[in-house]
Write a protein that holds these residues in place. Sequence first.
Motif, PDB file in Angstrom:
ATOM      1  N   MET A  89      53.017  43.222  49.080  1.00 42.70           N
ATOM      2  CA  MET A  89      52.110  42.570  49.862  1.00 42.70           C
ATOM      3  C   MET A  89      51.959  41.237  49.361  1.00 42.70           C
ATOM      4  O   MET A  89      51.560  41.178  48.100  1.00 42.70           O
ATOM      5  N   LEU A  90      52.231  40.191  49.976  1.00 44.58           N
ATOM      6  CA  LEU A  90      52.063  38.697  49.554  1.00 44.58           C
ATOM      7  C   LEU A  90      50.966  38.242  50.261  1.00 44.58           C
ATOM      8  O   LEU A  90      50.362  37.962  51.430  1.00 44.58           O
ATOM      9  N   VAL A  91      49.980  37.633  49.333  1.00 40.65           N
ATOM     10  CA  VAL A  91      48.805  36.736  49.714  1.00 40.65           C
ATOM     11  C   VAL A  91      48.721  35.592  48.838  1.00 40.65           C
ATOM     12  O   VAL A  91      49.039  35.334  47.729  1.00 40.65           O
ATOM     13  N   GLN A  92      48.185  34.361  49.559  1.00 41.10           N
ATOM     14  CA  GLN A  92      48.113  33.195  48.960  1.00 41.10           C
ATOM     15  C   GLN A  92      47.119  33.269  48.157  1.00 41.10           C
ATOM     16  O   GLN A  92      46.035  33.999  47.993  1.00 41.10           O
ATOM     17  N   TYR A  93      47.088  32.645  46.816  1.00 42.60           N
ATOM     18  CA  TYR A  93      46.329  32.677  45.447  1.00 42.60           C
ATOM     19  C   TYR A  93      44.877  32.564  45.881  1.00 42.60           C
ATOM     20  O   TYR A  93      44.581  31.383  46.434  1.00 42.60           O
ATOM     21  N   ASP A  94      43.983  33.487  45.163  1.00 42.72           N
ATOM     22  CA  ASP A  94      42.422  33.022  45.470  1.00 42.72           C
ATOM     23  C   ASP A  94      41.998  33.888  44.179  1.00 42.72           C
ATOM     24  O   ASP A  94      42.427  35.048  43.902  1.00 42.72           O
ATOM     25  N   TYR A  95      41.245  33.199  43.505  1.00 48.12           N
ATOM     26  CA  TYR A  95      40.844  33.809  42.041  1.00 48.12           C
ATOM     27  C   TYR A  95      39.934  34.918  42.194  1.00 48.12           C
ATOM     28  O   TYR A  95      39.964  35.852  41.572  1.00 48.12           O
ATOM     29  N   LEU A  96      39.248  35.090  43.468  1.00 49.53           N
ATOM     30  CA  LEU A  96      38.394  35.957  43.938  1.00 49.53           C
ATOM     31  C   LEU A  96      39.158  37.275  44.074  1.00 49.53           C
ATOM     32  O   LEU A  96      38.693  38.625  43.885  1.00 49.53           O
ATOM     33  N   VAL A  97      40.350  37.339  44.875  1.00 50.68           N
ATOM     34  CA  VAL A  97      41.277  38.362  44.967  1.00 50.68           C
ATOM     35  C   VAL A  97      41.740  38.719  43.584  1.00 50.68           C
ATOM     36  O   VAL A  97      41.769  40.127  43.499  1.00 50.68           O
ATOM     37  N   GLU A  98      42.184  37.821  42.986  1.00 51.46           N
ATOM     38  CA  GLU A  98      42.639  38.265  41.728  1.00 51.46           C
ATOM     39  C   GLU A  98      41.945  39.246  40.862  1.00 51.46           C
ATOM     40  O   GLU A  98      41.885  40.049  40.103  1.00 51.46           O
ATOM     41  N   GLU A  99      40.255  38.792  40.759  1.00 51.70           N
ATOM     42  CA  GLU A  99      39.394  39.605  40.120  1.00 51.70           C
ATOM     43  C   GLU A  99      39.418  40.879  40.785  1.00 51.70           C
ATOM     44  O   GLU A  99      39.188  41.760  39.957  1.00 51.70           O
ATOM     45  N   LEU A 100      39.424  40.853  42.119  1.00 49.80           N
ATOM     46  CA  LEU A 100      39.276  42.262  42.926  1.00 49.80           C
ATOM     47  C   LEU A 100      40.637  43.128  42.286  1.00 49.80           C
ATOM     48  O   LEU A 100      40.370  44.322  42.451  1.00 49.80           O
ATOM     49  N   LEU A 101      41.546  42.716  42.437  1.00 52.18           N
ATOM     50  CA  LEU A 101      42.662  43.423  41.893  1.00 52.18           C
ATOM     51  C   LEU A 101      42.522  43.907  40.488  1.00 52.18           C
ATOM     52  O   LEU A 101      43.094  44.931  40.206  1.00 52.18           O
ATOM     53  N   GLN A 102      42.240  42.890  39.571  1.00 53.14           N
ATOM     54  CA  GLN A 102      41.878  43.309  38.019  1.00 53.14           C
ATOM     55  C   GLN A 102      40.841  44.608  38.202  1.00 53.14           C
ATOM     56  O   GLN A 102      40.900  45.493  37.354  1.00 53.14           O
ATOM     57  N   GLN A 103      39.762  44.382  38.808  1.00 55.12           N
ATOM     58  CA  GLN A 103      38.843  45.388  38.780  1.00 55.12           C
ATOM     59  C   GLN A 103      39.249  46.739  39.545  1.00 55.12           C
ATOM     60  O   GLN A 103      38.780  47.715  39.107  1.00 55.12           O
ATOM     61  N   THR A 104      40.007  46.605  40.432  1.00 51.53           N
ATOM     62  CA  THR A 104      40.518  47.932  41.197  1.00 51.53           C
ATOM     63  C   THR A 104      41.614  48.625  40.577  1.00 51.53           C
ATOM     64  O   THR A 104      41.916  49.738  40.909  1.00 51.53           O
ATOM     65  N   GLY A 105      42.354  47.786  39.359  1.00 50.45           N
ATOM     66  CA  GLY A 105      43.323  48.189  38.802  1.00 50.45           C
ATOM     67  C   GLY A 105      44.755  48.428  39.809  1.00 50.45           C
ATOM     68  O   GLY A 105      45.614  48.933  39.314  1.00 50.45           O
ATOM     69  N   ILE A 106      44.799  47.570  40.738  1.00 50.64           N
ATOM     70  CA  ILE A 106      45.768  47.625  41.579  1.00 50.64           C
ATOM     71  C   ILE A 106      46.865  46.634  40.796  1.00 50.64           C
ATOM     72  O   ILE A 106      46.468  45.511  40.767  1.00 50.64           O
ATOM     73  N   PRO A 107      48.182  47.024  40.831  1.00 46.91           N
ATOM     74  CA  PRO A 107      49.115  46.312  40.068  1.00 46.91           C
ATOM     75  C   PRO A 107      49.787  44.930  40.834  1.00 46.91           C
ATOM     76  O   PRO A 107      49.541  45.055  42.080  1.00 46.91           O
ATOM     77  N   TYR A 108      49.581  43.903  40.159  1.00 53.24           N
ATOM     78  CA  TYR A 108      49.822  42.483  41.003  1.00 53.24           C
ATOM     79  C   TYR A 108      50.457  41.688  39.754  1.00 53.24           C
ATOM     80  O   TYR A 108      50.341  41.663  38.681  1.00 53.24           O
ATOM     81  N   ARG A 109      51.174  40.389  40.267  1.00 50.08           N
ATOM     82  CA  ARG A 109      51.428  39.251  39.575  1.00 50.08           C
ATOM     83  C   ARG A 109      51.214  38.115  40.335  1.00 50.08           C
ATOM     84  O   ARG A 109      51.297  38.182  41.627  1.00 50.08           O
ATOM     85  N   ARG A 110      50.923  37.207  39.503  1.00 49.21           N
ATOM     86  CA  ARG A 110      51.059  35.896  40.177  1.00 49.21           C
ATOM     87  C   ARG A 110      52.203  35.032  40.186  1.00 49.21           C
ATOM     88  O   ARG A 110      52.864  35.245  39.007  1.00 49.21           O
ATOM     89  N   GLU A 111      52.652  34.318  41.249  1.00 49.74           N
ATOM     90  CA  GLU A 111      54.068  34.007  41.248  1.00 49.74           C
ATOM     91  C   GLU A 111      54.246  32.923  42.190  1.00 49.74           C
ATOM     92  O   GLU A 111      53.384  32.862  43.173  1.00 49.74           O
ATOM     93  N   GLU A 112      54.821  31.923  41.839  1.00 48.60           N
ATOM     94  CA  GLU A 112      55.490  30.820  42.914  1.00 48.60           C
ATOM     95  C   GLU A 112      56.729  31.287  43.708  1.00 48.60           C
ATOM     96  O   GLU A 112      57.525  31.692  43.090  1.00 48.60           O
ATOM     97  N   ARG A 113      56.464  31.332  45.011  1.00 47.56           N
ATOM     98  CA  ARG A 113      57.534  31.916  45.905  1.00 47.56           C
ATOM     99  C   ARG A 113      57.617  31.440  47.106  1.00 47.56           C
ATOM    100  O   ARG A 113      56.536  31.031  47.573  1.00 47.56           O
ATOM    101  N   LYS A 114      58.620  31.252  47.578  1.00 44.78           N
ATOM    102  CA  LYS A 114      58.975  30.596  48.863  1.00 44.78           C
ATOM    103  C   LYS A 114      58.925  31.691  49.998  1.00 44.78           C
ATOM    104  O   LYS A 114      59.533  32.708  49.802  1.00 44.78           O
TER     105      LYS A 114
END
Length: 148
Positions: A110-135
């Motif tokens: 699932m791709l979403v545009q970077y948002d620090y609040l969403v990144e915090e949510l992903l960290q809190q829920t333990g759902i795997p993610y990575r931050r990436e520059e992608r076309k």
Amino acid sequence: MIIEKVMGNIETSDNLAPHSERVYLESGDLVKRIQRVTTDHGREIGIRLRTATDLKDGDILYMDDKNMIVISVLADDLLVICPQSIQQMGEIAHQLGNRHLPAQFERNEMLVQYDYLVEELLQQTGIPYRREERKVKQAFRHIGHSHD
């Protein structure tokens, strides 16, 4: 030069011109029907699409037997979310849906545009993610919705 329609896409067209110029657009510009752009060769062109269609990466704006002008989408700062279960997918989809955050899907990501609040949510829920520059191939589009 005014472009009023897309002539095809380099991924699906068979007969391509031997030389190409690129128009680099941010993903948010793909939804604009009217805009002025400059190719990587310095040629200014206007885009005024007759129909309300979104532009896509690889769209051919102009082509003759020697040259073509093609759209290239610039990379976005993304959160690439990789849920490991249907439970995790449901939880994060529900959370992001409540925020009306547009998402795209490629393979099992699932791709979403970077948002620090969403990144915090992903960290809190333990759902795997990575931050990436992608076309991305198409624009992130908000879906119209109102709470009546």
